[in-house]
Scaffold this motif. Structure first.
Motif, short mmCIF file in Angstrom:
data_model
loop_
_atom_site.label_atom_id
_atom_site.label_comp_id
_atom_site.label_asym_id
_atom_site.label_seq_id
_atom_site.Cartn_x
_atom_site.Cartn_y
_atom_site.Cartn_z
N GLU A 14 10.62 9.11 13.44
CA GLU A 14 10.45 7.75 12.94
C GLU A 14 9.53 7.71 11.73
OE1 GLU A 14 9.48 4.80 15.81
OE2 GLU A 14 10.99 5.49 17.23
N LEU A 15 9.52 6.59 11.07
CA LEU A 15 8.67 6.41 9.89
C LEU A 15 7.29 5.93 10.29
CD1 LEU A 15 11.20 4.54 7.56
CD2 LEU A 15 10.56 6.96 7.47
N THR A 16 6.30 6.28 9.48
CA THR A 16 4.95 5.77 9.67
C THR A 16 4.88 4.34 9.14
OG1 THR A 16 4.21 6.56 7.51
CG2 THR A 16 3.94 8.08 9.38
N LEU A 17 3.83 3.63 9.51
CA LEU A 17 3.67 2.25 9.03
C LEU A 17 3.58 2.20 7.51
CD1 LEU A 17 1.16 0.80 11.66
CD2 LEU A 17 3.61 0.30 11.42
N ILE A 18 2.89 3.17 6.91
CA ILE A 18 2.76 3.12 5.45
C ILE A 18 4.10 3.44 4.77
CG2 ILE A 18 1.93 5.50 5.10
CD1 ILE A 18 -0.04 4.11 2.99
N GLN A 19 4.92 4.26 5.37
CA GLN A 19 6.25 4.50 4.81
C GLN A 19 7.09 3.23 4.87
OE1 GLN A 19 6.95 7.92 7.38
NE2 GLN A 19 7.56 9.10 5.59
N ILE A 20 6.99 2.51 5.97
CA ILE A 20 7.75 1.27 6.10
C ILE A 20 7.24 0.23 5.09
CG2 ILE A 20 8.29 -0.67 7.62
CD1 ILE A 20 8.12 1.38 9.97
N ALA A 21 5.93 0.07 5.00
CA ALA A 21 5.36 -0.90 4.07
C ALA A 21 5.76 -0.57 2.63
CB ALA A 21 3.84 -0.95 4.20
N ALA A 22 5.70 0.71 2.29
CA ALA A 22 6.07 1.12 0.92
C ALA A 22 7.56 0.89 0.68
CB ALA A 22 5.70 2.59 0.71
N SER A 23 8.39 1.17 1.68
CA SER A 23 9.84 0.99 1.49
C SER A 23 10.21 -0.49 1.37
CB SER A 23 10.61 1.62 2.64
OG SER A 23 10.45 0.89 3.83
N MET A 24 9.38 -1.37 1.93
CA MET A 24 9.61 -2.82 1.84
C MET A 24 8.99 -3.41 0.58
SD MET A 24 11.37 -3.41 4.58
CE MET A 24 11.39 -5.19 4.58
N GLY A 25 8.27 -2.59 -0.19
CA GLY A 25 7.60 -3.09 -1.38
C GLY A 25 6.45 -4.02 -1.03
N ASN A 26 5.80 -3.74 0.09
CA ASN A 26 4.74 -4.62 0.58
C ASN A 26 3.37 -4.09 0.15
OD1 ASN A 26 3.05 -6.31 2.08
ND2 ASN A 26 4.60 -6.56 3.67
N TYR A 27 3.05 -4.32 -1.11
CA TYR A 27 1.82 -3.83 -1.71
C TYR A 27 0.56 -4.24 -0.95
CZ TYR A 27 -1.77 -3.38 -5.40
OH TYR A 27 -2.90 -3.08 -6.11
N PRO A 28 0.40 -5.50 -0.54
CA PRO A 28 -0.83 -5.85 0.20
C PRO A 28 -1.01 -5.05 1.49
CG PRO A 28 0.33 -7.84 -0.48
CD PRO A 28 1.23 -6.69 -0.77
N ILE A 29 0.08 -4.77 2.19
CA ILE A 29 -0.02 -4.00 3.44
C ILE A 29 -0.26 -2.53 3.14
CG2 ILE A 29 1.17 -3.32 5.56
CD1 ILE A 29 0.13 -6.25 5.48
N VAL A 30 0.30 -2.01 2.06
CA VAL A 30 0.00 -0.64 1.65
C VAL A 30 -1.50 -0.50 1.45
CG1 VAL A 30 0.26 1.07 -0.20
CG2 VAL A 30 2.27 -0.12 0.69
N ILE A 31 -2.10 -1.45 0.76
CA ILE A 31 -3.56 -1.43 0.54
C ILE A 31 -4.30 -1.46 1.88
CG2 ILE A 31 -5.54 -2.73 -0.35
CD1 ILE A 31 -3.70 -3.67 -2.64
N CYS A 32 -3.92 -2.38 2.76
CA CYS A 32 -4.58 -2.49 4.07
C CYS A 32 -4.48 -1.19 4.86
CB CYS A 32 -3.97 -3.63 4.90
SG CYS A 32 -4.34 -5.26 4.28
N LEU A 33 -3.32 -0.58 4.84
CA LEU A 33 -3.12 0.66 5.58
C LEU A 33 -3.96 1.80 5.01
CD1 LEU A 33 0.69 0.32 6.25
CD2 LEU A 33 -1.10 0.48 8.01
N VAL A 34 -4.03 1.90 3.69
CA VAL A 34 -4.87 2.94 3.07
C VAL A 34 -6.33 2.70 3.45
CG1 VAL A 34 -5.71 3.88 0.89
CG2 VAL A 34 -3.26 3.48 1.21
#
Length: 135
Positions: A74-94
């Motif tokens: 399965e994909l990690t949360l950051i892979q999913i957020a990045a694939s959805m173009g969800n920049y704010p969540i990418v930041i939160c996850l990092v």
């Protein structure tokens, strides 16, 4: 075995009902503490793929101990957020400790962001040490 499936369906239904009622209901549901880490990860994945309000996803992330957890295949949360173009969540996850070069199913988070044309996430990931592994 069927009781596990029923329980999973029940928590997913309860969670989605809370999502439909808004952030306050989601926070109330999460505060009850009825979800284990696997279920929280699944709720976060569902919220990301359903493009829920960013505040709802952030509320869920606050309850997740390990944002790098990934079930085999399965994909990690950051892979999913990045694939959805969800920049704010990418930041939160990092900020929450997501490993930006962790390989999940197929592609690294930065590759997912490139495919999604999310250049803000691409730049952010590069600034935080992301690289493309061509293996």
């Amino acid at each position: 075995m069927s009781s596990t499936i029923e329980l999973k369906e029940k928590y997913e239904l309860e969670f989605m009902e809370a999502v439909l009622d808004g952030l306050e209901k989601v926070e109330d549901y999460l505060e009850k503490g009825n979800l284990n880490q696997d279920q929280l990860i699944e709720c976060a994945k569902t919220s990301l793929t359903c493009e829920c309000d960013v505040k709802i996803v952030v509320a869920i992330l606050a309850y997740i101990d390990d944002v790098n957890y990934v079930a085999p295949g399965e994909l990690t949360l950051i892979q999913i957020a990045a694939s959805m173009g969800n920049y704010p969540i990418v930041i939160c996850l990092v900020l929450k400790g997501a490993k930006i070069n962790l390989r999940g199913k197929v592609l690294q988070p930065i590759v997912h962001a490139i495919i999604a044309n999310d250049y803000n996430s691409v730049a952010y990931l590069l600034m935080h040490g992301a690289f493309i592994d061509f293996e």
